[in-house]
Design a protein around this motif. Structure first.
Motif, PDB file in Angstrom:
ATOM      1  N   ASP A  71      61.686  66.113 105.196  1.00 14.25           N
ATOM      2  CA  ASP A  71      62.188  64.649 105.753  1.00 14.25           C
ATOM      3  C   ASP A  71      61.874  65.222 107.427  1.00 14.25           C
ATOM      4  O   ASP A  71      61.073  63.881 107.763  1.00 14.25           O
ATOM      5  CB  ASP A  71      63.208  64.691 105.507  1.00 14.25           C
ATOM      6  N   ILE A  72      61.743  66.704 107.629  1.00 16.85           N
ATOM      7  CA  ILE A  72      61.393  66.222 109.002  1.00 16.85           C
ATOM      8  C   ILE A  72      60.284  66.570 109.714  1.00 16.85           C
ATOM      9  O   ILE A  72      59.946  65.849 110.455  1.00 16.85           O
ATOM     10  CB  ILE A  72      61.613  67.614 109.691  1.00 16.85           C
ATOM     11  N   LEU A  73      58.949  66.916 108.626  1.00 19.88           N
ATOM     12  CA  LEU A  73      57.769  67.002 109.014  1.00 19.88           C
ATOM     13  C   LEU A  73      57.663  65.226 108.418  1.00 19.88           C
ATOM     14  O   LEU A  73      56.373  64.727 109.247  1.00 19.88           O
ATOM     15  CB  LEU A  73      57.563  67.789 107.944  1.00 19.88           C
ATOM     16  N   SER A  74      57.951  64.536 107.544  1.00 15.16           N
ATOM     17  CA  SER A  74      57.702  63.253 107.365  1.00 15.16           C
ATOM     18  C   SER A  74      58.124  62.423 108.700  1.00 15.16           C
ATOM     19  O   SER A  74      57.132  61.710 108.895  1.00 15.16           O
ATOM     20  CB  SER A  74      58.032  62.957 106.176  1.00 15.16           C
ATOM     21  N   ASP A  75      58.968  61.885 108.902  1.00 21.36           N
ATOM     22  CA  ASP A  75      59.219  61.552 110.465  1.00 21.36           C
ATOM     23  C   ASP A  75      58.525  62.155 111.680  1.00 21.36           C
ATOM     24  O   ASP A  75      58.086  61.506 112.524  1.00 21.36           O
ATOM     25  CB  ASP A  75      61.234  61.680 110.966  1.00 21.36           C
ATOM     26  N   LYS A  76      58.055  63.094 111.413  1.00 23.64           N
ATOM     27  CA  LYS A  76      57.139  63.472 112.376  1.00 23.64           C
ATOM     28  C   LYS A  76      55.731  63.268 112.296  1.00 23.64           C
ATOM     29  O   LYS A  76      55.363  62.561 113.690  1.00 23.64           O
ATOM     30  CB  LYS A  76      57.295  65.028 112.304  1.00 23.64           C
ATOM     31  N   ILE A  77      55.615  63.097 111.206  1.00 27.60           N
ATOM     32  CA  ILE A  77      54.018  62.822 111.098  1.00 27.60           C
ATOM     33  C   ILE A  77      53.904  61.275 110.938  1.00 27.60           C
ATOM     34  O   ILE A  77      53.404  60.387 111.879  1.00 27.60           O
ATOM     35  CB  ILE A  77      53.316  62.782 109.658  1.00 27.60           C
ATOM     36  N   GLY A  78      55.424  60.754 110.884  1.00 25.67           N
ATOM     37  CA  GLY A  78      55.066  59.219 111.006  1.00 25.67           C
ATOM     38  C   GLY A  78      56.015  58.814 112.643  1.00 25.67           C
ATOM     39  O   GLY A  78      54.983  57.261 112.450  1.00 25.67           O
ATOM     40  N   GLY A  79      55.860  58.944 113.120  1.00 25.73           N
ATOM     41  CA  GLY A  79      56.076  58.411 114.779  1.00 25.73           C
ATOM     42  C   GLY A  79      57.903  57.954 114.058  1.00 25.73           C
ATOM     43  O   GLY A  79      58.566  57.866 113.416  1.00 25.73           O
ATOM     44  N   SER A  80      57.803  57.591 114.942  1.00 27.47           N
ATOM     45  CA  SER A  80      59.364  55.964 115.499  1.00 27.47           C
ATOM     46  C   SER A  80      58.962  55.463 115.580  1.00 27.47           C
ATOM     47  O   SER A  80      57.531  54.898 115.054  1.00 27.47           O
ATOM     48  CB  SER A  80      59.295  55.981 117.486  1.00 27.47           C
TER      49      SER A  80
END
Length: 238
Positions: free
Chosen positions: A229-238
């Motif tokens: 989840d954390i890595l997906s958020d990082k890839i996806g950006g804000s």
């Protein structure tokens, strides 16, 4: 001064992005230096021969070296994990390919100010806080190290081991305090007593992470969903 590169083979896209960046600079009284590159090869040559950039807006589709290839060279061959890369593309199907590049954000073309300006604001916050230091005690002497230099940390009984690219530091410090306070914006726990710096992850799957120093670590079952989840958020950006 914040050095920014815009890389796109369409001149009008480069001109539009540069204009928007300079308008943002004027509005918020900042100091940007914006360079334009029409090919990935041109930027790669510049990065090898001179000072780099703080932020790169990088298109993905190019006829020869593409944006993902350049991103991998920046992270791998050049060894630059600090420059923030924002990918821009007319397609939205690149998530897995982009992972190893660890992008700051991903923006779909056409790039609107409504999408661009929050991205810049988030970068400015990161840039302003980039010199965060971790303070520790070793042999009754206080030391500090930039969090960005720490690849991962590991609890060893009542001590904390800090692994950097050049050394291992063992100090008296609580693991829980480090990951919830001083390093909370950079570290992700992958198993009990072990956390990695998200900015040093160069590859990952559901079971393992690969770090910038080549270390491969397993993710414990109970942490896999939260790590992804954390890595997906990082890839996806804000």
């Amino acid at each position: 001064m914040i050095r920014i590169a815009v890389v796109d083979d369409e001149k009008y896209v480069c001109a539009q992005l540069k204009r928007s960046l300079l308008e943002y600079q004027f509005k918020y009284n900042l100091d940007f230096d914006v360079d334009i590159f029409l090919t990935c090869e041109d930027l790669y040559e510049r990065l090898q021969s001179s000072m780099g950039y703080h932020l790169i807006f990088l298109d993905i589709e190019f006829p020869n070296m593409n944006g993902v290839d350049l991103g991998k060279k920046i992270r791998g061959r050049i060894g630059d994990i600090r420059t923030q890369i924002v990918f821009i593309s007319a397609k939205d199907s690149y998530a897995m390919e982009l992972f190893s590049v660890h992008p700051f954000d991903f923006i779909i073309k056409p790039v609107s100010k409504e999408r661009l300006y929050p991205c810049i604001s988030n970068f400015i916050k990161l840039y302003s806080n980039s010199n965060v230091f971790f303070t520790y005690t070793l042999e009754n002497i206080k030391h500090k190290i930039a969090v960005s230099e720490i690849i991962y940390i590991q609890s060893e009984r009542k001590k904390l081991k800090l692994i950097t690219s050049s050394e291992e530091i063992i100090c008296y410090h609580k693991f829980s305090d480090a990951v919830t306070n001083e390093m909370k914006n950079d570290m992700v726990v992958i198993k009990r007593g072990l956390a990695v710096n998200i900015n040093h992850i160069v590859d990952a799957d559901f079971e393992t992470v690969v770090l910038s120093n080549g270390t491969r670590l397993k993710i414990s079952d109970g942490y896999r969903n939260s790590v992804m989840d954390i890595l997906s958020d990082k890839i996806g950006g804000s």
